[in-house]
Design a protein around this motif. Structure first.
Motif, PDB file in Angstrom:
ATOM      1  N   ILE A 177       0.837  -1.127   0.136  1.00 40.38           N
ATOM      2  CA  ILE A 177      -0.148   0.034   0.028  1.00 40.38           C
ATOM      3  C   ILE A 177       0.849   1.212  -0.118  1.00 40.38           C
ATOM      4  O   ILE A 177       1.507   1.555   1.107  1.00 40.38           O
ATOM      5  CB  ILE A 177      -0.785   0.094   1.224  1.00 40.38           C
ATOM      6  CG1 ILE A 177      -1.643  -1.338   1.323  1.00 40.38           C
ATOM      7  CG2 ILE A 177      -1.695   1.389   1.171  1.00 40.38           C
ATOM      8  CD1 ILE A 177      -2.342  -1.460   2.448  1.00 40.38           C
ATOM      9  N   VAL A 382     -12.731   4.320  -6.246  1.00 36.94           N
ATOM     10  CA  VAL A 382     -13.050   3.105  -5.700  1.00 36.94           C
ATOM     11  C   VAL A 382     -11.735   2.984  -4.531  1.00 36.94           C
ATOM     12  O   VAL A 382     -11.966   2.323  -3.266  1.00 36.94           O
ATOM     13  CB  VAL A 382     -12.996   1.847  -6.471  1.00 36.94           C
ATOM     14  CG1 VAL A 382     -11.687   1.694  -7.077  1.00 36.94           C
ATOM     15  CG2 VAL A 382     -13.190   0.398  -5.765  1.00 36.94           C
ATOM     16  N   ARG A 386     -11.841   3.098  -0.060  1.00 34.56           N
ATOM     17  CA  ARG A 386     -11.111   1.980   0.640  1.00 34.56           C
ATOM     18  C   ARG A 386     -10.084   2.795   1.896  1.00 34.56           C
ATOM     19  O   ARG A 386      -9.856   2.458   2.957  1.00 34.56           O
ATOM     20  CB  ARG A 386     -10.204   1.380  -0.224  1.00 34.56           C
ATOM     21  CG  ARG A 386      -9.630   0.275   0.330  1.00 34.56           C
ATOM     22  CD  ARG A 386      -8.809  -0.470  -0.592  1.00 34.56           C
ATOM     23  NE  ARG A 386      -8.261  -1.703  -0.078  1.00 34.56           N
ATOM     24  CZ  ARG A 386      -8.801  -2.986  -0.057  1.00 34.56           C
ATOM     25  NH1 ARG A 386      -9.886  -3.115  -0.629  1.00 34.56           N
ATOM     26  NH2 ARG A 386      -8.148  -3.909   0.609  1.00 34.56           N
TER      27      ARG A 386
ATOM     28  N   ASP B  27      -4.406  -2.411 -19.849  1.00 32.95           N
ATOM     29  CA  ASP B  27      -5.312  -1.230 -18.953  1.00 32.95           C
ATOM     30  C   ASP B  27      -4.900  -1.296 -17.604  1.00 32.95           C
ATOM     31  O   ASP B  27      -5.597  -2.078 -16.939  1.00 32.95           O
ATOM     32  CB  ASP B  27      -6.673  -1.266 -19.242  1.00 32.95           C
ATOM     33  CG  ASP B  27      -7.462  -0.064 -18.859  1.00 32.95           C
ATOM     34  OD1 ASP B  27      -6.938   0.419 -17.785  1.00 32.95           O
ATOM     35  OD2 ASP B  27      -8.343   0.164 -19.656  1.00 32.95           O
ATOM     36  N   PRO B  28      -3.795  -0.555 -16.953  1.00 34.52           N
ATOM     37  CA  PRO B  28      -3.659  -0.727 -15.680  1.00 34.52           C
ATOM     38  C   PRO B  28      -4.683  -0.235 -14.811  1.00 34.52           C
ATOM     39  O   PRO B  28      -4.692  -1.016 -13.635  1.00 34.52           O
ATOM     40  CB  PRO B  28      -2.367   0.115 -15.548  1.00 34.52           C
ATOM     41  CG  PRO B  28      -2.342   0.960 -16.516  1.00 34.52           C
ATOM     42  CD  PRO B  28      -2.930   0.364 -17.797  1.00 34.52           C
ATOM     43  N   LEU B  29      -5.193   0.619 -15.060  1.00 36.05           N
ATOM     44  CA  LEU B  29      -6.553   1.195 -14.058  1.00 36.05           C
ATOM     45  C   LEU B  29      -7.533   0.102 -13.994  1.00 36.05           C
ATOM     46  O   LEU B  29      -7.995  -0.202 -12.644  1.00 36.05           O
ATOM     47  CB  LEU B  29      -6.960   2.327 -14.577  1.00 36.05           C
ATOM     48  CG  LEU B  29      -7.787   3.111 -13.883  1.00 36.05           C
ATOM     49  CD1 LEU B  29      -6.993   3.595 -12.502  1.00 36.05           C
ATOM     50  CD2 LEU B  29      -8.432   4.649 -14.527  1.00 36.05           C
ATOM     51  N   ALA B  30      -7.834  -0.540 -15.061  1.00 38.25           N
ATOM     52  CA  ALA B  30      -8.990  -1.567 -15.050  1.00 38.25           C
ATOM     53  C   ALA B  30      -8.530  -2.945 -14.191  1.00 38.25           C
ATOM     54  O   ALA B  30      -9.235  -3.306 -13.384  1.00 38.25           O
ATOM     55  CB  ALA B  30      -9.451  -2.073 -16.400  1.00 38.25           C
ATOM     56  N   GLU B  32      -6.110  -2.891 -11.997  1.00 43.61           N
ATOM     57  CA  GLU B  32      -5.968  -2.481 -10.585  1.00 43.61           C
ATOM     58  C   GLU B  32      -7.424  -2.391  -9.801  1.00 43.61           C
ATOM     59  O   GLU B  32      -7.441  -2.876  -8.489  1.00 43.61           O
ATOM     60  CB  GLU B  32      -5.183  -1.217 -10.332  1.00 43.61           C
ATOM     61  CG  GLU B  32      -4.945  -0.720  -8.921  1.00 43.61           C
ATOM     62  CD  GLU B  32      -4.095   0.684  -9.082  1.00 43.61           C
ATOM     63  OE1 GLU B  32      -2.925   0.709  -9.413  1.00 43.61           O
ATOM     64  OE2 GLU B  32      -4.830   1.685  -9.276  1.00 43.61           O
ATOM     65  N   GLN B  33      -8.115  -1.932 -10.419  1.00 44.34           N
ATOM     66  CA  GLN B  33      -9.647  -1.593  -9.845  1.00 44.34           C
ATOM     67  C   GLN B  33     -10.504  -2.918  -9.851  1.00 44.34           C
ATOM     68  O   GLN B  33     -11.302  -3.083  -8.661  1.00 44.34           O
ATOM     69  CB  GLN B  33     -10.303  -0.417 -10.606  1.00 44.34           C
ATOM     70  CG  GLN B  33      -9.716   0.840 -10.346  1.00 44.34           C
ATOM     71  CD  GLN B  33     -10.350   2.275 -10.724  1.00 44.34           C
ATOM     72  OE1 GLN B  33     -11.372   2.026 -11.104  1.00 44.34           O
ATOM     73  NE2 GLN B  33      -9.730   3.298 -10.282  1.00 44.34           N
ATOM     74  N   LEU B  36      -9.995  -4.633  -6.460  1.00 44.67           N
ATOM     75  CA  LEU B  36     -10.330  -3.899  -5.361  1.00 44.67           C
ATOM     76  C   LEU B  36     -12.052  -3.853  -5.135  1.00 44.67           C
ATOM     77  O   LEU B  36     -12.520  -3.720  -4.195  1.00 44.67           O
ATOM     78  CB  LEU B  36      -9.961  -2.110  -5.344  1.00 44.67           C
ATOM     79  CG  LEU B  36      -8.459  -2.046  -5.466  1.00 44.67           C
ATOM     80  CD1 LEU B  36      -8.375  -0.498  -5.784  1.00 44.67           C
ATOM     81  CD2 LEU B  36      -8.052  -2.251  -3.991  1.00 44.67           C
ATOM     82  N   VAL B  37     -12.833  -3.786  -6.468  1.00 47.27           N
ATOM     83  CA  VAL B  37     -14.394  -3.865  -6.545  1.00 47.27           C
ATOM     84  C   VAL B  37     -14.652  -5.297  -5.789  1.00 47.27           C
ATOM     85  O   VAL B  37     -15.602  -5.300  -4.886  1.00 47.27           O
ATOM     86  CB  VAL B  37     -14.946  -3.692  -7.593  1.00 47.27           C
ATOM     87  CG1 VAL B  37     -16.413  -4.017  -7.582  1.00 47.27           C
ATOM     88  CG2 VAL B  37     -14.562  -2.335  -8.195  1.00 47.27           C
ATOM     89  N   ASP B  39     -13.006  -7.453  -3.796  1.00 52.91           N
ATOM     90  CA  ASP B  39     -12.345  -7.183  -2.483  1.00 52.91           C
ATOM     91  C   ASP B  39     -13.721  -6.437  -1.545  1.00 52.91           C
ATOM     92  O   ASP B  39     -13.853  -6.849  -0.414  1.00 52.91           O
ATOM     93  CB  ASP B  39     -11.143  -6.516  -2.134  1.00 52.91           C
ATOM     94  CG  ASP B  39     -10.515  -6.814  -0.920  1.00 52.91           C
ATOM     95  OD1 ASP B  39     -10.410  -8.163  -0.415  1.00 52.91           O
ATOM     96  OD2 ASP B  39     -10.035  -6.074  -0.197  1.00 52.91           O
ATOM     97  N   PHE B 155      -9.211  -4.039   5.382  1.00 51.95           N
ATOM     98  CA  PHE B 155      -8.583  -3.176   4.254  1.00 51.95           C
ATOM     99  C   PHE B 155      -7.024  -3.156   4.172  1.00 51.95           C
ATOM    100  O   PHE B 155      -6.506  -2.613   3.522  1.00 51.95           O
ATOM    101  CB  PHE B 155      -8.976  -1.680   4.140  1.00 51.95           C
ATOM    102  CG  PHE B 155     -10.492  -1.541   3.824  1.00 51.95           C
ATOM    103  CD1 PHE B 155     -11.335  -2.630   3.134  1.00 51.95           C
ATOM    104  CD2 PHE B 155     -11.024  -0.437   3.910  1.00 51.95           C
ATOM    105  CE1 PHE B 155     -12.686  -2.475   3.015  1.00 51.95           C
ATOM    106  CE2 PHE B 155     -12.509  -0.106   3.707  1.00 51.95           C
ATOM    107  CZ  PHE B 155     -13.137  -1.362   3.121  1.00 51.95           C
ATOM    108  N   GLY B 156      -6.449  -3.433   5.218  1.00 56.59           N
ATOM    109  CA  GLY B 156      -4.938  -3.725   5.372  1.00 56.59           C
ATOM    110  C   GLY B 156      -4.010  -2.420   5.939  1.00 56.59           C
ATOM    111  O   GLY B 156      -2.852  -2.282   5.623  1.00 56.59           O
TER     112      GLY B 156
END
Lengths: 406, 171
Positions: A177, A382, A386, B27-30, B32-33, B36-37, B39, B155-156
């Motif tokens: 993170i 998103v 978080r 596509d790094p954004l897709a 990465e996200q 997260l969604v 999770d 969430f870590g």
């Protein structure tokens, strides 16, 4: 009562503030002119609608149009690709080929653009000027171009040179993170620590007499300007962005207003000086660039020192010693810093800035992150949802610190 | 019977099995996200039936904070005392009533937090009183913050996850 029909408390006025409300907050919390400009711009554009993601071709057209107004010679752009990892900025890499006389020269570059609104409203111009000022003294990317007002890009953007390197060892599982708690490994620590301490000392003892900034104000020595500006910036943002009250934040603000430290020396403050924000070459262990200057300002070194020594950025080593940013044992950190700068570290000022830093993190992660995600203003909503988890940790840290001073 | 948790699981599976393979890896954004969604949906599945309890708990803690504040205010602070007492009454009545909805609990806790915030910023109070109020807010914030850390722990952001109490213990 049918609770489903009740609106949740959210201080909705902040979604579409009036000019009078914006002016009220400006008057209540004076700060540096560039910070004021940035926050005012944020509020005036708040009701303009959500962030719309651009595709790569569209973004490249912005870059080409922008460059065509800044470069006289023939040029072309290639190797365009999105960069990942940035929560607060949209970043794209490309190679710029420029014709100089008869030959072509190529350089890899990075565009850094704001989203419609991020968890920190900061100035690209300040970042551009600071990185330019410290060229040759601290490893940084070379700044090339800036679109201050978002005239060519949808939002303000800057272009600087690409620098290679990693933020953490390629084999580690730590620092997932944003570089928090990165373990660089015993062999890499000391070589990196030397450079880490040296660059920090260079910034804090930087000779400002020969440098002119248009976007950074210099606080007066012997006054509390430096701390007062930062506190007002944080409080104004809290007022502009939060969904609900948190009484602890009001207690913290009251305490800070009565304990503003007096400045004894003006230095360049990076604002986010920590592991995760520098790149290094894994084979030579050389720091190749310091990044993320968006919180940079002229002010009190204790602001950086209190930030860098935050417990979340470090970890314990194999012998159970706590390492600042995973690099330097904490007592060594202050001794080495004083030796390198000739400047004293005042524990009372460290305490003040630890409180201000924790306060500011709560503002960003609880207030700004909520408002931005609610209005769909960024490419990383998103992630901003978080970081509410980080707000609880920072608020608890703030509570612990206040318990020690009240 | 509500089946939201079941649905959240199905949404998660749909994203992992149906959507993820179709995401462009360049596509790094897709890239990465999407995790997260996924999770977050998993997190929500563990929390969705606890949100009402959380709202009752937080209202209870803000009531405790406001009552402590009221006890520390001098008799001369009549306006602050009256406002606090009014919000405490409303909050207590709602919390004791089994039919109070989640949104109302959240709204009342928020109103209490706002009232406490207003009182601690009251410049007309003496320095000694304000210091005492500040100390009480710090002390009474601890259970709320401990709870929020436990709630968001998945969430870590916690350096030592094991030191936190479970939300079952706190609620």
């Amino acid at each position: 009562m049918t609770s489903a029909t009740l609106p949740l408390p959210d201080r909705d006025w902040a979604d579409d503030p009036t000019d009078a409300q914006i002016e009220h907050l400006r008057a209540l919390y004076p700060t540096e002119p560039e910070v004021d400009r940035t926050l005012t711009r944020k509020m005036k554009r708040r009701a303009l609608g959500p962030y719309r993601r651009m595709d790569l071709d569209e973004f490249v057209r912005c870059v080409e149009f922008f460059l065509s107004t800044h470069i006289d010679d023939p040029f072309r752009v290639s190797d365009t690709r999105w960069f990942t990892g940035g929560v607060s900025k949209i970043q794209m890499g490309f190679t710029l080929h420029r014709k100089d006389s008869e030959s072509w020269a190529s350089e890899r570059m990075v565009v850094r653009m704001d989203p419609a609104e991020g968890s920190n409203a900061t100035s690209r111009l300040r970042e551009f000027e600071l990185v330019g000022a410290v060229q040759g003294t601290v490893p940084v990317p070379r700044p090339h171009f800036i679109d201050v007002e978002g005239e060519f890009f949808p939002e303000p953007a800057l272009i600087y040179s690409y620098v290679s390197g990693v933020t953490k060892p390629s084999t580690t599982t730590t620092g997932k993170i944003s570089g928090l708690g990165t373990n660089f490994g015993p062999g890499a620590r000391e070589p990196l620590a030397d450079q880490f301490m040296s660059s920090l000392a260079t910034l804090h003892t930087f000779d400002l007499s020969a440098t002119t900034f248009t976007s950074l104000s210099r606080p007066r020595i012997g006054t509390d300007d430096a701390a007062w500006w930062l506190l007002n910036q944080a409080r104004r943002t809290w007022e502009e962005d939060r969904a609900e009250d948190l009484p602890l934040m009001d207690v913290a603000e009251q305490w800070m207003r009565h304990h503003l430290p007096v400045l004894d020396h003006v230095g360049i403050v990076h604002g986010d000086y920590r592991s995760g924000n520098f790149l290094y070459d894994e084979s030579t262990l050389e720091i190749t660039a310091w990044l993320d200057w968006e919180r940079g300002h002229l002010g009190d070194r204790h602001r950086d020192l209190a930030w860098t020594t935050q417990s979340t950025f470090g970890h314990y080593d194999e012998d159970g010693r706590y390492l600042v940013c995973g690099l330097v044992p904490e007592d060594d950190f202050y001794r080495r810093y004083e030796d390198a700068t000739g400047l004293a570290v005042d524990p009372k000022k460290i305490t003040f800035y630890k409180i201000l830093n924790a306060y500011q993190i709560v503002v960003s992660t609880l207030a700004s992150a909520h408002r931005v995600a609610k209005l769909g203003k960024s490419h990383q909503d998103v992630v901003l949802c978080r970081v509410k988890g980080m707000a609880a940790v920072a608020a608890d840290e703030l509570n612990t610190l206040l318990n020690e001073v009240l | 019977m509500d089946h939201s948790r079941n649905t959240l699981g199905a949404l998660r599976k749909s994203l992992l099995d149906g959507v993820a393979p179709a995401v462009d890896r360049s596509d790094p954004l897709a890239s990465e996200q999407l995790p997260l969604v996924v999770d977050y949906l998993e997190f929500l599945g563990t929390r969705i039936y606890r949100i009402h309890e959380r709202s009752r708990f937080e209202l209870g803690e803000y009531l405790r904070m406001a009552e402590g504040l009221l006890a520390r205010l001098p008799q001369s602070a009549t306006a602050a005392t009256a406002t606090l007492a009014e919000h405490i009454d409303a909050g207590r009545t709602a919390r004791e009533c089994a039919s109070t909805g989640t949104t109302e609990l959240i709204e009342l806790a928020s109103a209490l937090a706002t009232t406490v915030s207003t009182v601690v910023q009251d410049e007309s109070l003496s320095d000694d009183v304000r210091r005492a109020l500040g100390r009480w807010v710090v002390e009474s914030s601890r259970p709320l913050l401990a709870f929020q850390r436990s709630w968001y722990a998945p969430f870590g952001f916690e350096a030592d996850h094991g030191r936190l109490r479970s939300i079952d213990e706190l609620l």
